[in-house]
Design an enzyme around this catalytic site. Structure first.
Site, short mmCIF file in Angstrom:
data_model
loop_
_atom_site.label_atom_id
_atom_site.label_comp_id
_atom_site.label_asym_id
_atom_site.label_seq_id
_atom_site.Cartn_x
_atom_site.Cartn_y
_atom_site.Cartn_z
N HIS A 171 2.98 -2.48 0.42
CA HIS A 171 1.54 -2.55 0.05
C HIS A 171 1.15 -1.49 -0.97
O HIS A 171 0.62 -1.83 -2.03
CB HIS A 171 0.70 -2.48 1.33
CG HIS A 171 -0.76 -2.31 1.09
ND1 HIS A 171 -1.51 -3.26 0.45
CD2 HIS A 171 -1.62 -1.30 1.40
CE1 HIS A 171 -2.77 -2.84 0.37
NE2 HIS A 171 -2.86 -1.65 0.95
N ASP B 249 -14.76 -29.79 -18.44
CA ASP B 249 -14.04 -28.63 -19.00
C ASP B 249 -13.15 -27.96 -17.96
O ASP B 249 -13.25 -26.77 -17.71
CB ASP B 249 -15.01 -27.64 -19.64
CG ASP B 249 -16.20 -27.36 -18.74
OD1 ASP B 249 -16.25 -27.94 -17.64
OD2 ASP B 249 -17.07 -26.58 -19.14
N HIS C 209 -3.01 5.86 -1.29
CA HIS C 209 -4.37 5.54 -0.85
C HIS C 209 -4.52 5.35 0.65
O HIS C 209 -5.61 5.53 1.20
CB HIS C 209 -4.93 4.32 -1.61
CG HIS C 209 -4.44 3.00 -1.08
ND1 HIS C 209 -3.31 2.39 -1.54
CD2 HIS C 209 -4.95 2.18 -0.12
CE1 HIS C 209 -3.13 1.24 -0.89
NE2 HIS C 209 -4.12 1.09 -0.02
N GLU D 116 -5.59 7.90 5.94
CA GLU D 116 -6.10 7.07 7.02
C GLU D 116 -5.01 6.76 8.05
O GLU D 116 -5.28 6.74 9.25
CB GLU D 116 -6.64 5.77 6.42
CG GLU D 116 -7.87 5.27 7.15
CD GLU D 116 -8.44 4.03 6.48
OE1 GLU D 116 -8.25 3.88 5.26
OE2 GLU D 116 -9.05 3.22 7.19
N ASP D 117 -3.81 6.51 7.58
CA ASP D 117 -2.78 5.99 8.48
C ASP D 117 -1.73 6.99 8.94
O ASP D 117 -0.89 6.67 9.76
CB ASP D 117 -2.04 4.82 7.79
CG ASP D 117 -2.96 3.63 7.58
OD1 ASP D 117 -4.07 3.66 8.14
OD2 ASP D 117 -2.58 2.71 6.84
N ASP E 283 -6.55 -2.48 -3.96
CA ASP E 283 -6.20 -2.49 -2.54
C ASP E 283 -6.66 -3.81 -1.92
O ASP E 283 -5.90 -4.51 -1.24
CB ASP E 283 -6.89 -1.29 -1.87
CG ASP E 283 -6.65 -1.22 -0.37
OD1 ASP E 283 -5.55 -1.61 0.08
OD2 ASP E 283 -7.57 -0.77 0.35
MN MN Z 1 -4.56 -0.30 1.59
#
Ligand code: MN
Length: 748
Positions: free
Chosen positions: A64, A276, A88, A92-93, A155
């Protein structure tokens, strides 16, 4: 371990994109590039931290961050942005803190990672369209650096691409949020590439049947369509070549699915009626060539009137530029064509991120936007090219500052976003929610903690207002509130509710003007009563309160007072005779006749008195009866039974004088009240009279065991209206059984 063996061991776990492999090799070389080093360190750090973690799909978690970093690289992101893409999710993880990120990768990477982490914490479920708009704006405002939002979008895009592995319920929730928040956000930032893909993915999960249908229909007509596309592109290519227009790219491809679906919905048409479905795009080198290419197109095919749009001369608010035209193809079907330069194309695809690509080359030749679309000024500012800013981040930040300096976005405890002016305090917030919340505000909790009411709120604060029935605004609040609404409501509340303070203030103002000596007795004096009435207030206190909050001025009061005192100085004595029984009571009021006009018209120059039997009041019909005694004319109520006995020739027409001056008189009136014998009822009645400035001359109470109390009052009443008011006010008390006016039994 050699570079290659590290790459190989990593690659065993997860597929590494080529650019990343190249980057890793470069980092191991003799002279590694600084950018490559930062990116590789971020990758290796994220790789170790996420080791052992897997995604719902079963693949290693690191896939990811790699995908997000790759998207950012495609968008032209700098090394800081790409590094943030790898990192990123680590705060958090994993156990890593943002301080550690800063230590290892610098403050810029830290701010991006922190920004993305913060934005991830909000739950955007179940938003209305307006609320969604607030969220979008808040997003922009909260991100200290626009790059935070681009990372967040990358993300989200990768999460949407891999949504298949989640439960249907979660798929729908995330898709809904993406459609309401993230796709419009991408559009706002002009990143068409992300916007279209997000929209198609949301379409797939939110309207799966329609999605499949359109997808199938497009696939079915593929051969047909490709032949038609080839025919058109061949024609255009040879004509453009002939006229020496340098074509960078010439393509025709189906429009994205959600766009077709929206068009079908909007125009209430079947799939077959949407002409179109294929969009042609001609990319050339210069602005001038765009217009030459347009001439070629209009020469080759017949243009449809009204379908030409010049977004080069008049860019869209998000800086999009292109020429759009629709022409009739060889088979009679309309063809939609877009013409633009490569740079315009990059802006259409990457929006604000396109700046990353162009800052080095300085190739921007985009003219400032036309002043016509004023309502999008804020967005135009966002995307306005600023050549003099050397640094991309500096540019992004100046953009953000210009755009959102006016607003601060906070949450209610329910998660609604409220936009307030910069510097707004919890008090402004309370009054924005509801004036009653402001008026009964006791305190405020900001992010769960009690806050000083004057402390300005910050973006993202969760504000809870605590109210209490007895709480009320403080004048001190006027020193720090920033919204006109709050200011006005506080003033209004003071006007209406802060009676005691206003009275005290009014007194103080008047005393300053009149002097201290005898001031208290002045307030109780008759001239003061008269001024009160003339200024249309019910009581002296009302007048003082009005003075206190500035409805009238002390000068006004003082001048009126002077007039009244002047009027009361007798010029000459006029003998007045009244009935013996009334004489003492009438004296006070009748004396005033000497300096004023008569309160009764029709008796000028004559002696007269008010009959004691019916005691008429201004507002009631009256007649005069000439008496044979020395008492002159007797004024009765019309309908008084004593008048019936008076011979016709002695009756004269009279009426009350309605002038201002006439109102300066009061008349003695007796009333009798039957009340439940309750402690305090008498006091309550007197209070109700005195707070309206009605003078009580005489009062008495008779009580009998097991019987209602009988209260007799002698009042000074101005007119019939005032008497009615007294009746109404007293009879509205729950203890009152009966109230009546007392007439004397007869007149001799
Ligand atoms: Mn993420």
């Amino acid at each position: 371990m050699t570079a290659i063996s590290i790459i190989e061991s990593r690659a065993k776990e997860v597929k590494l994109p080529r650019w990343l492999k190249e980057c890793l090799i470069n980092q191991q070389s003799e002279q590694p590039e600084a950018d490559a080093t930062l990116i590789c360190r971020a990758f290796n750090f994220a790789y170790q931290l996420h080791e052992g973690q897997t995604r719902k799909s079963g693949e290693p978690y690191i896939a990811h961050p790699i995908a997000v970093a790759s998207l950012l690289r495609d968008l032209g992101g700098d090394s800081v942005t790409i590094a943030a893409g790898f990192l990123h999710d680590v705060v958090e993880d994993t156990e890593v803190t943002s301080a550690e990120i800063e230590e290892m990768f610098g403050v810029q990477v830290r701010l991006l990672v922190e920004g993305v982490t913060k934005l991830s914490k909000f739950n955007f479920s179940s938003t209305t369209e307006r609320q969604a708009e607030n969220f979008r704006r808040m997003f922009l405002a909260m991100a200290t650096d626009i790059r935070v939002i681009v990372v967040k979008l990358a993300d989200r895009l990768h999460n949407m691409r891999t949504l298949d592995h989640l439960k249907p319920e979660k798929q729908r929730r995330i898709s809904q949020e993406t459609r309401e928040i993230f796709a419009p956000l991408a559009n706002r930032l002009g990143i068409g590439r992300i916007k279209w893909e997000l929209e198609d993915l949301c379409f797939k999960y939110l309207e799966p049947e329609a999605y499949d249908e359109i997808k199938t229909l497009i696939a079915e007509r593929r051969t047909d369509r490709e032949a038609r596309i080839a025919q058109v592109t061949d024609t255009l290519r040879s004509r453009l070549q002939h006229l020496k227009v340098n074509v960078v790219e010439l393509t025709g491809r189906p429009k994205h699915l959600y766009g077709i679906y929206q068009k079908m919905q909007r125009q209430q048409k079947e799939f077959s009626q949407i002409y179109d479905i294929a969009a042609f795009r001609i990319i050339v080198e210069t602005n001038e060539e765009c217009y030459r290419a347009l001439a070629v197109v209009h020469d080759a095919f017949k243009p449809i009137p009204g379908r030409f749009k010049d977004y080069i001369g008049l860019p869209k608010p998000n800086r999009y530029q292109s020429l759009h035209t629709t022409v009739v193809g060889s088979n009679g079907r309309p063809i939609e064509i877009q013409i633009r330069t490569l740079e315009m194309h990059h802006i259409a695809e990457y929006g604000i991120a396109a700046h990353w690509k162009y800052k080095e080359t300085g190739a921007s030749e985009i003219e400032p936007a036309s002043s016509e679309d004023q309502k999008f000024t804020w967005l135009r500012q966002l995307l306005e090219w600023q050549k003099d800013l050397s640094d991309a981040q500096e540019y992004m930040e100046s953009v953000k500052d210009n755009l959102f300096e006016d607003d601060v976005y906070v949450f209610t405890p329910d998660g609604d976003v409220v936009a307030l002016a910069q510097g707004a305090t919890p008090v402004d917030f309370a009054y924005r929610i509801h004036s009653e919340i402001g008026n009964h505000m006791k305190g405020a909790r900001v992010n769960g903690r009690w806050s000083v009411l004057s402390k300005p709120l910050e973006n993202g604060d969760i504000v809870e207002i605590v109210t209490q029935k007895n709480s009320h605004p403080s004048l001190d609040w006027l020193n720090f509130v920033v919204s006109p609404t709050a200011r006005n409501r506080i003033r209004q509340w003071y006007k209406l509710s802060h009676r005691d303070e206003n009275i005290a203030r009014g007194k103080e103002l008047l005393e300053k003007e009149m002097g201290k000596s005898g001031f208290d007795s002045l307030l109780k004096s008759e001239p003061m009563q008269i001024v009160t009435q003339r200024c249309n207030y019910h009581s002296v206190d009302d007048l003082l309160a009005a003075l206190g909050y500035g409805e009238i001025t002390q000068n006004h009061v003082v001048n009126r007072l002077r007039d009244v005192v002047k009027e009361q100085q007798p010029v000459e004595e006029v003998p007045v005779e009244a009935e013996a029984i009334e004489s003492s009571q009438l004296q006070g009021s009748v004396k005033q006749q000497s300096s004023c006009k008569s309160p009764i018209i029709g008796v000028e120059g004559m002696l007269y008195h008010l009959a004691g039997c019916c005691k008429p009041l201004p507002g009631e019909s009256i007649i005069g009866a000439v008496t044979l005694s020395s008492r002159g004319i007797s004024i009765h109520s019309q309908g008084c039974h004593n008048v019936e006995k008076v011979p016709g020739e002695r009756i004269i027409p009279v009426s009350w004088n309605d002038d201002e001056d006439g109102k300066a008189f009061t008349y003695p009136i007796d009333i009798q009240i039957e009340a439940m014998d309750r402690v305090g009822v008498f006091k309550d009645i007197l209070a109700r009279l005195s707070d309206r400035g009605i003078n009580v001359r005489n009062a008495g109470v008779k009580t009998h065991r097991n019987k209602p109390a009988l209260i007799s009052l002698s009042l000074d009443i101005r007119d019939r209206q005032q008497l009615e008011y007294v009746f109404q006010r007293i009879s509205s008390m729950s203890d009152i059984l009966n109230i009546r006016r007392v007439m004397n039994s007869g007149e001799r």
